[in-house]
Design a protein around this motif. Structure first.
Motif, PDB file in Angstrom:
ATOM      1  N   LEU A 410      42.119  67.904  14.629  1.00  0.00           N
ATOM      2  CA  LEU A 410      43.147  67.290  15.461  1.00  0.00           C
ATOM      3  C   LEU A 410      42.669  67.343  16.902  1.00  0.00           C
ATOM      4  N   ASP A 414      44.786  62.781  20.994  1.00  0.00           N
ATOM      5  CA  ASP A 414      45.626  62.041  20.051  1.00  0.00           C
ATOM      6  C   ASP A 414      47.098  62.414  20.181  1.00  0.00           C
ATOM      7  N   LEU A 415      47.365  63.589  20.786  1.00  0.00           N
ATOM      8  CA  LEU A 415      48.741  64.049  20.953  1.00  0.00           C
ATOM      9  C   LEU A 415      49.219  63.930  22.395  1.00  0.00           C
ATOM     10  N   LEU A 459      53.908  70.571  15.057  1.00  0.00           N
ATOM     11  CA  LEU A 459      53.528  69.526  14.101  1.00  0.00           C
ATOM     12  C   LEU A 459      54.031  69.909  12.719  1.00  0.00           C
ATOM     13  N   THR A 468      50.804  64.389  12.394  1.00  0.00           N
ATOM     14  CA  THR A 468      50.979  63.949  13.769  1.00  0.00           C
ATOM     15  C   THR A 468      52.185  63.022  13.913  1.00  0.00           C
ATOM     16  N   VAL A 471      56.441  64.777  15.667  1.00  0.00           N
ATOM     17  CA  VAL A 471      56.056  65.953  16.452  1.00  0.00           C
ATOM     18  C   VAL A 471      57.121  66.251  17.504  1.00  0.00           C
TER      19      VAL A 471
END
Length: 496
Positions: A410, A414-415, A459, A468, A471
């Motif tokens: 992860l 991306d978050l 998550l 994902t 969240v």
């Protein structure tokens, strides 16, 4: 105690909880400023070797506590604690709480570099059915503060009398580097604390009185001095868990030392092992553990023994790897496995710089198959670290332990983490079943800096690992909206 949570939700934000003995109470939890997702039922016990879930208000829904080493009003590096109370509704949270030493119910006061909130640990220390929260503090002298759980959450606090700093003669800075760990180290069924390697009073035995007094104290041996010309080393971490299945938690210690300015591959990373038992902590002969920076304990092959999952260091150790030393009846055994980016099934390539090493670990059952899984964070929060990807590695457990099959990576970007790799994404990671669906949620912190906001992500756990989707994102204003607050949430760890 299921009804306690509903009553607690009626507490008005900013009110103060006062206990029956009229001692000052801690500022009460308030409504979280965040979004909830998902639904779910009833939790189950933690797997072998792992710590129990924290439940500060006893409502049956696990709670989270983050230690922060940031600034507070009146103190640079004064430190704080952020508490998020689970609601049993996906990764949603019912209430939040922001605690500093300026709170009237917490001993001491905000001051520079007190680092209140360092090494937060969660256990029911007074055995009243509510999880309590203990933390180290360094306000002129090292000590331990315990915040007591209640139907309303954490409601009162006391300083543990007689807490003792380290006496490890070869440690560079034995007092300021002291660490706090929790577990049942003598196997008597009562939760204990360790605060003071090499101290005759470093083992604080439970149960604790409500004024913080332990039932007794015991000796914690000093780790053996490193071999190979290392004259001094710096105390880095303590990890506790039952590695031999005898019902008593064992203690693992981590130091590092070597030539000043040398790369981590040229440093020494000595690891000490102390077996728990009826006589307290002892250091057996013949246990040789590989050099490592930190570890977590969990039963990744579900054989009933906690396994030691290490972040290896020194020599030709992989920068992207974890090493499992499998537990056995005699403790950490000869069976060992290293998983890294060169292992089949693990995505990505071996990083070429030492700033990408895995520095935080935890275990828990994310996919609900009964085997402890592993998460490992590779942040770039070290001083002068080169910018680059900040990631969390997920490794599922199974009947053969860790194999790399089903692994995922992860990426912080991306978050929504700072894309420059300066947020510290993955500085602390945790696994806990917040919603009771038998699949642990992944908690990842990015403490940030004076220019990047502190963030934590929750998550959801799924059959395929952390998701994902759905969240929950926590930020500084979730807990306290003071102007200019430098929170560094999770910089002091996630309570276990």
């Amino acid at each position: 105690m299921t009804g306690c949570g509903a009553a607690a939700l009626a507490v008005v934000a900013g009110s103060v909880l006062v206990s029956d003995d009229k001692a000052p109470g801690i500022t009460a939890p308030h409504a979280c400023r965040t979004t909830a997702h998902g639904t779910a039922p009833v939790a189950r016990p933690a797997p072998a070797g792992a710590a129990p879930a924290a439940d500060f208000d006893g409502d049956g829904h696990p709670d989270l506590a983050f230690g922060s080493q940031g600034d507070v009003k009146g103190g640079y590096g004064g430190g704080s604690i952020e508490v998020a109370y689970g609601a049993g509704d996906g990764t949603g949270l019912g209430r939040c709480q922001y605690l500093t030493q300026d709170d009237p119910g917490i001993p001491g006061r905000n001051r520079h570099e007190a680092f209140f909130g360092t090494d937060v640990v969660a256990r029911d220390l007074d055995e009243d059915g509510y999880t309590d929260l203990a933390t180290a503090v360094f306000d002129w002298r090292p000590g331990v503060v315990v915040m007591w759980g209640s139907p309303d959450g954490l409601s009162r606090a006391n300083r543990v009398p007689g807490t003792d700093g380290s006496h490890v003669a070869w440690d560079n800075d034995p007092i300021l580097e002291e660490q706090l760990a929790a577990g049942d180290f003598d196997g008597d069924g009562h939760a204990d604390l360790v605060f003071g390697l090499g101290s005759g009073r470093g083992l604080l035995k439970g149960p604790f009185e409500r004024d913080g007094t332990p039932a007794g104290t015991g000796r914690v041996p000093a780790p053996r001095e490193p071999e190979g010309g290392v004259e001094s080393a710096t105390f880095r971490d303590l990890v506790a868990g039952d590695l031999d299945g005898d019902g008593a938690d064992d203690l693992v210690t981590f130091h590092y030392g070597g030539p000043s300015g040398a790369p981590w591959s040229e440093k020494r990373w000595p690891v000490g092992y102390f077996r728990g038992g009826p006589d307290g902590l002892t250091q057996p002969d013949g246990v040789d553990l590989p050099g490592a920076a930190t570890a977590a304990v969990g039963d990744v092959d579900s054989d009933g023994y906690g396994d030691l999952v290490l972040s290896p260091r020194g020599g030709d150790a992989s920068r992207s790897g974890v090493t499992v030393v499998y537990g056995s009846e005699s403790g950490p055994g000869k069976r060992r496995t290293t998983i890294d980016r060169d292992t089949p099934g693990v995505p990505g390539e071996e990083p070429q710089d030492e700033n990408a090493v895995l520095g935080s670990l935890d275990t828990g059952d994310v996919n609900g198959d009964g085997y402890a899984d592993v998460v490992a964070g590779a942040s770039r929060r070290a001083p002068y670290a080169e910018p680059g990807p900040e990631q969390v590695l997920f490794l599922p457990g199974g009947p053969d332990g860790l194999t790399g099959e089903g692994a995922r990576v992860l990426d912080g970007s991306d978050l929504g983490a700072d894309p420059g790799g300066r947020a510290g994404f993955g500085s602390s990671v945790g696994l806990t079943d917040l919603d009771g669906d038998h699949r642990a949620e992944l908690v990842v912190t990015a403490p940030g800096s004076d220019t990047i906001d502190s963030v934590a992500w929750l998550l959801p756990g799924t059959a395929d690992g952390p998701s994902t989707g759905g969240v929950t994102r926590l930020h500084g204003d979730t807990f306290d909206d003071s102007e200019g607050l430098d929170l560094l949430m999770g910089g002091g760890g996630i309570a276990r």
